[in-house]
Design an enzyme around this catalytic site. Structure first.
Site, short mmCIF file in Angstrom:
data_model
loop_
_atom_site.label_atom_id
_atom_site.label_comp_id
_atom_site.label_asym_id
_atom_site.label_seq_id
_atom_site.Cartn_x
_atom_site.Cartn_y
_atom_site.Cartn_z
N MET A 30 0.88 -1.24 0.09
CA MET A 30 0.23 -0.07 -0.08
C MET A 30 0.91 1.36 -0.18
O MET A 30 0.35 2.35 0.26
CB MET A 30 -0.94 -0.07 1.23
CG MET A 30 -1.77 -1.34 1.23
SD MET A 30 -3.60 -0.85 1.97
CE MET A 30 -2.85 -0.88 3.67
N HIS A 37 9.55 -3.52 3.32
CA HIS A 37 9.00 -3.57 2.11
C HIS A 37 10.06 -3.92 1.30
O HIS A 37 10.03 -4.58 0.13
CB HIS A 37 8.26 -2.51 1.40
CG HIS A 37 6.88 -2.29 2.16
ND1 HIS A 37 6.87 -0.99 3.11
CD2 HIS A 37 5.81 -2.75 2.22
CE1 HIS A 37 5.90 -1.13 3.37
NE2 HIS A 37 5.07 -2.01 2.91
N GLY A 147 5.07 -10.19 4.20
CA GLY A 147 5.69 -10.15 5.34
C GLY A 147 5.12 -10.94 6.42
O GLY A 147 3.76 -11.11 6.39
N ASP A 150 2.51 -9.66 9.30
CA ASP A 150 0.91 -9.70 9.15
C ASP A 150 0.72 -11.13 9.04
O ASP A 150 0.43 -11.70 8.10
CB ASP A 150 0.50 -8.85 7.75
CG ASP A 150 0.77 -7.49 8.02
OD1 ASP A 150 0.49 -6.83 9.02
OD2 ASP A 150 1.44 -6.64 7.16
N SER A 186 4.73 0.93 8.33
CA SER A 186 3.97 2.31 7.77
C SER A 186 3.62 3.19 8.80
O SER A 186 3.45 4.35 9.03
CB SER A 186 3.22 2.31 6.31
OG SER A 186 3.65 1.28 5.61
O1 PAF Z 1 -0.03 -5.58 3.49
C1 PAF Z 1 -0.63 -4.96 2.72
O2 PAF Z 1 0.24 -3.96 2.53
C2 PAF Z 1 -1.85 -5.04 2.16
O3 PAF Z 1 -2.95 -5.59 3.20
C3 PAF Z 1 -2.01 -5.92 0.80
C4 PAF Z 1 -1.47 -7.17 0.85
C5 PAF Z 1 -1.24 -4.72 -0.29
C6 PAF Z 1 -3.45 -5.53 0.25
O4 PAF Z 1 -3.89 -4.38 0.04
#
Ligand code: PAF
Length: 280
Positions: A30, A37, A147, A150, A186
């Protein structure tokens, strides 16, 4: 590195990479990219010849009182980070380019989505599962990197891929942490300076539970209460949940013996909600 904003452009770029004999690695994000990331992108580059990063703040995974409109956006810095980490393509659609105005199809991964964050963020994982299914269809990626931070999202996506036969391999990448152990997110940038320092207690309490487990404690209630007792010593950190769950089903486990499980935690500091977990 190319940047595209529409699905036809994306498909054309992917078709070109395939015609060149490349496999497609995918990192969905996102935006507002941090080192966590970038390490996913570098990992994707080890797994596939052509790496595609999506940058899309997905409105359907935010609840009505959540931070969709103020979710941090930093496209220029993201572009530089992606290029530096080795991405070949960014897909950054507008909401209008990605969702049909009258879209009515959603994906729900029942069970796995229900507890932990799912209990406190109703509809969140339906939004995640739907957008990830759309992204897998749009990108036709061979491998996608998520990751481990999550944890529940990872379990939801693994189940989605298994149940709906998406031809994509899912790789879980380790949680990347700040020097004091706080998992990168973030949302860390929302924390006031004082709260940021106090947030370091979150990984510490998870470590306490892990050490106890390694010393032979297997009762989940005992492990969680050791963790939450320590957390209670820092009143700025308000606990939302602390659970020990099975890694695949996300079901609570009363005893960790012989199970693949993790301790997962969610808490608030001020208005910022943070999550973290550790395998036991
Ligand atoms: O983990 C994230 O940034 C979001 O949940 C994802 C997987 C990009 C879906 O919008």
């Amino acid at each position: 590195m190319e940047v595209v904003h529409t699905i036809p452009e994306l498909r054309e770029a992917v078709a070109r990479a395939r015609a060149d004999g490349q496999t497609i690695g995918f990192v969905p994000t996102m935006g507002c990219l941090h080192e966590g990331h970038l390490s996913l992108i570098r990992r994707a580059k080890q797994e596939a010849g052509f790496v595609l990063v999506s940058i899309f703040v997905n409105p359907t995974q935010f609840g009505p009182n959540e931070d969709f409109s103020k979710y941090p956006r930093a496209f220029d810095a993201d572009q530089a980070g992606c290029a530096q980490a080795g991405a070949d393509l960014i897909f950054a659609p507008s909401t209008e380019a990605f969702y049909a105005a009258d879209a009515t199809t959603t994906v729900q991964v029942a069970g796995v989505s229900a507890g932990l964050c799912g209990e406190f963020r109703p509809g969140h994982f339906d939004g995640v599962a739907t957008v990830v299914a759309m992204l897998f269809n749009a990108t036709q990626a061979d491998v996608a990197i998520f990751g481990r931070k999550d944890l529940q999202q990872l379990a939801v996506i693994r189940r989605l891929v298994r149940d709906l036969h998406f031809p994509v391999r899912i790789i879980a990448h380790e949680t990347i942490r700040e020097a004091d152990g706080l998992a990168m997110s973030s949302r860390n940038r929302y924390l006031a300076t004082d709260d940021r320092k106090k947030a370091a207690v979150i990984p510490q309490v998870l470590e306490v539970a892990r050490k106890l487990a390694q010393s032979g404690v297997t009762d989940s209630a005992q492990l969680c209460s050791a963790a939450t007792r320590l957390l209670a010593a820092e009143p700025a950190v308000r606990l939302q949940y602390c659970e020990i769950v099975d890694l695949e089903s996300m079901a609570k486990v009363p005893d960790i013996s012989g199970r693949k499980c993790a301790i997962a935690i969610a808490c608030h500091l001020g208005a910022t909600r943070l999550i973290d977990n550790l395998d036991l």
